[in-house]
Motif scaffolding. Structure first.
Motif, mmCIF file in Angstrom:
data_model
loop_
_atom_site.group_PDB
_atom_site.id
_atom_site.type_symbol
_atom_site.label_atom_id
_atom_site.label_comp_id
_atom_site.label_asym_id
_atom_site.label_seq_id
_atom_site.Cartn_x
_atom_site.Cartn_y
_atom_site.Cartn_z
ATOM 1 N N GLY A 1 0.795 -1.227 0.000
ATOM 2 C CA GLY A 1 0.000 0.000 0.000
ATOM 3 C C GLY A 1 0.821 1.267 0.000
ATOM 4 O O GLY A 1 0.300 2.349 0.301
ATOM 5 N N LYS B 1 1.566 5.265 -4.859
ATOM 6 C CA LYS B 1 0.480 6.172 -5.245
ATOM 7 C C LYS B 1 -0.256 5.658 -6.472
ATOM 8 O O LYS B 1 -1.379 6.070 -6.748
ATOM 9 C CB LYS B 1 1.044 7.559 -5.540
ATOM 10 C CG LYS B 1 1.639 8.275 -4.339
ATOM 11 C CD LYS B 1 2.195 9.637 -4.736
ATOM 12 C CE LYS B 1 2.811 10.357 -3.544
ATOM 13 N NZ LYS B 1 3.371 11.682 -3.922
ATOM 14 N N ARG C 1 -3.640 -0.034 -3.098
ATOM 15 C CA ARG C 1 -4.269 0.316 -1.824
ATOM 16 C C ARG C 1 -5.706 -0.181 -1.733
ATOM 17 O O ARG C 1 -6.094 -0.800 -0.741
ATOM 18 C CB ARG C 1 -4.224 1.834 -1.624
ATOM 19 C CG ARG C 1 -2.812 2.390 -1.502
ATOM 20 C CD ARG C 1 -2.801 3.903 -1.349
ATOM 21 N NE ARG C 1 -1.443 4.416 -1.212
ATOM 22 C CZ ARG C 1 -1.141 5.711 -1.114
ATOM 23 N NH1 ARG C 1 -2.104 6.620 -1.137
ATOM 24 N NH2 ARG C 1 0.125 6.089 -0.978
ATOM 25 N N SER C 2 -6.473 0.069 -2.769
ATOM 26 C CA SER C 2 -7.871 -0.369 -2.771
ATOM 27 C C SER C 2 -7.979 -1.888 -2.708
ATOM 28 O O SER C 2 -8.903 -2.435 -2.105
ATOM 29 C CB SER C 2 -8.594 0.145 -4.019
ATOM 30 O OG SER C 2 -8.586 1.552 -4.060
ATOM 31 N N LYS D 1 -7.734 -3.160 0.954
ATOM 32 C CA LYS D 1 -8.996 -2.948 1.669
ATOM 33 C C LYS D 1 -10.040 -3.975 1.246
ATOM 34 O O LYS D 1 -10.730 -4.568 2.082
ATOM 35 C CB LYS D 1 -9.503 -1.523 1.376
ATOM 36 C CG LYS D 1 -10.849 -1.197 1.988
ATOM 37 C CD LYS D 1 -11.299 0.198 1.569
ATOM 38 C CE LYS D 1 -11.605 0.255 0.075
ATOM 39 N NZ LYS D 1 -12.147 1.574 -0.345
ATOM 40 N N ASP E 1 -7.764 2.819 -9.228
ATOM 41 C CA ASP E 1 -7.425 1.747 -8.287
ATOM 42 C C ASP E 1 -8.702 1.126 -7.711
ATOM 43 O O ASP E 1 -8.824 -0.102 -7.623
ATOM 44 C CB ASP E 1 -6.542 2.309 -7.170
ATOM 45 C CG ASP E 1 -5.887 1.217 -6.350
ATOM 46 O OD1 ASP E 1 -5.600 0.140 -6.901
ATOM 47 O OD2 ASP E 1 -5.643 1.448 -5.154
ATOM 48 N N ASP F 1 -4.357 -7.273 8.391
ATOM 49 C CA ASP F 1 -3.800 -6.275 7.472
ATOM 50 C C ASP F 1 -2.401 -6.688 7.030
ATOM 51 O O ASP F 1 -2.065 -6.625 5.844
ATOM 52 C CB ASP F 1 -3.759 -4.914 8.175
ATOM 53 C CG ASP F 1 -3.313 -3.793 7.237
ATOM 54 O OD1 ASP F 1 -4.111 -3.398 6.371
ATOM 55 O OD2 ASP F 1 -2.174 -3.322 7.378
ATOM 56 N N LYS G 1 -1.338 -7.848 3.140
ATOM 57 C CA LYS G 1 -0.256 -7.133 2.465
ATOM 58 C C LYS G 1 0.865 -8.099 2.084
ATOM 59 O O LYS G 1 1.471 -7.969 1.004
ATOM 60 C CB LYS G 1 0.284 -6.013 3.355
ATOM 61 C CG LYS G 1 -0.678 -4.841 3.493
ATOM 62 C CD LYS G 1 -0.161 -3.799 4.473
ATOM 63 C CE LYS G 1 -1.131 -2.626 4.572
ATOM 64 N NZ LYS G 1 -0.698 -1.638 5.592
#
Length: 246
Positions: A59, A62, A66-67, A70, A125, A231, A235
């Motif tokens: 994550g 840029k 990231r999405s 989640k 994303d 989390d 990841k």
């Protein structure tokens, strides 16, 4: 395969090594069958465009990644509930807020779970993460004719696969969707549709085959899906998937 929002809306300066990735896609967009080294080179450039497997996977990029974290945590929570409930689909769906299940179609269930896991999509994303959720759910339960059949299909899936396998498959779909949404819409302006579809079809198949052979090393049993441990593990998995192509 296009997207409603072009990646040109995002500054390419946000993306490391944009040029090599763009060149490798453009030069290979034709009617040929690409050898594995060329496909691997495209995906290696993709991972570099995310800033590397570590940044992209955890994550820290840029450009993307990231999405998907989640969403993967939400997917993990849903299927963990299904497993811990003794494969009770009604109890599982109720935990996501879907009630009056007997009046819902399988399509309603899939659409509800897409929204529950991915939420609204306001970026490329987000869109990639959401489309990957749809592809995963359609693969797992899209052939069901009833809610009871959804339960049976999921029960069969988790008899032969672990939850980690499903999360890995999700990330495979996600990185393919993100790459497609970055380039397909603009590439098709300069290349014909058949060649674009040929290229991205080969990329998708390559991704699916490679992630299917991954070593599994992040057991997801009995974890709290709202915790920092969940989390961290999610990841880890996304980083492991990207490392396959780095």
């Amino acid at each position: 395969m296009g997207t409603s929002k072009s990646f040109s809306d995002v500054k390419h300066t946000m993306v490391p090594n944009w040029g090599p990735l763009s060149s490798s896609l453009t030069s290979n967009c034709d009617s040929s069958s690409l050898p594995a080294p060329k496909l691997q080179n495209i995906m290696r450039n993709f991972v570099k465009a995310l800033g590397g497997a570590s940044a992209g996977g955890r994550g820290g990029s840029k450009a993307g990644g990231r999405s998907s974290i989640k969403t993967a945590k939400k997917i993990g929570g849903v299927f963990s509930t299904f497993i811990s409930s003794g494969n009770n689909i009604r109890e599982t769906l109720a935990s996501t807020g879907l009630t009056d299940i007997d009046n819902k179609t399988v399509g309603d269930v899939i659409n509800h779970l897409i929204e529950y896991c991915s939420g609204s999509a306001t970026s490329i994303d987000d869109n990639a993460a959401k489309e990957a959720t749809r592809l995963l759910l359609e693969e797992l339960i899209g052939q069901a004719e009833s809610i009871d059949r959804v339960q049976t299909l999921l029960e069969e899936s988790f008899t032969t696969s672990r939850l980690e396998d499903v999360i890995i498959k999700y990330f495979g779909y996600y990185i393919n969707e993100l790459l497609s949404k970055w380039f397909y819409e603009n590439l098709i302006k300069n290349k014909n549709e058949s060649d674009c579809n040929n290229l991205f079809s080969q990329i998708k198949n390559f991704i699916v085959e490679r992630v299917a052979d991954m070593n599994k090393k992040n057991p997801l049993q009995n974890i709290d899906w709202s915790s920092q441990e969940a989390d961290r593990l999610v990841k880890n998995i996304q980083q492991d998937v990207l490392t396959v192509f780095e």
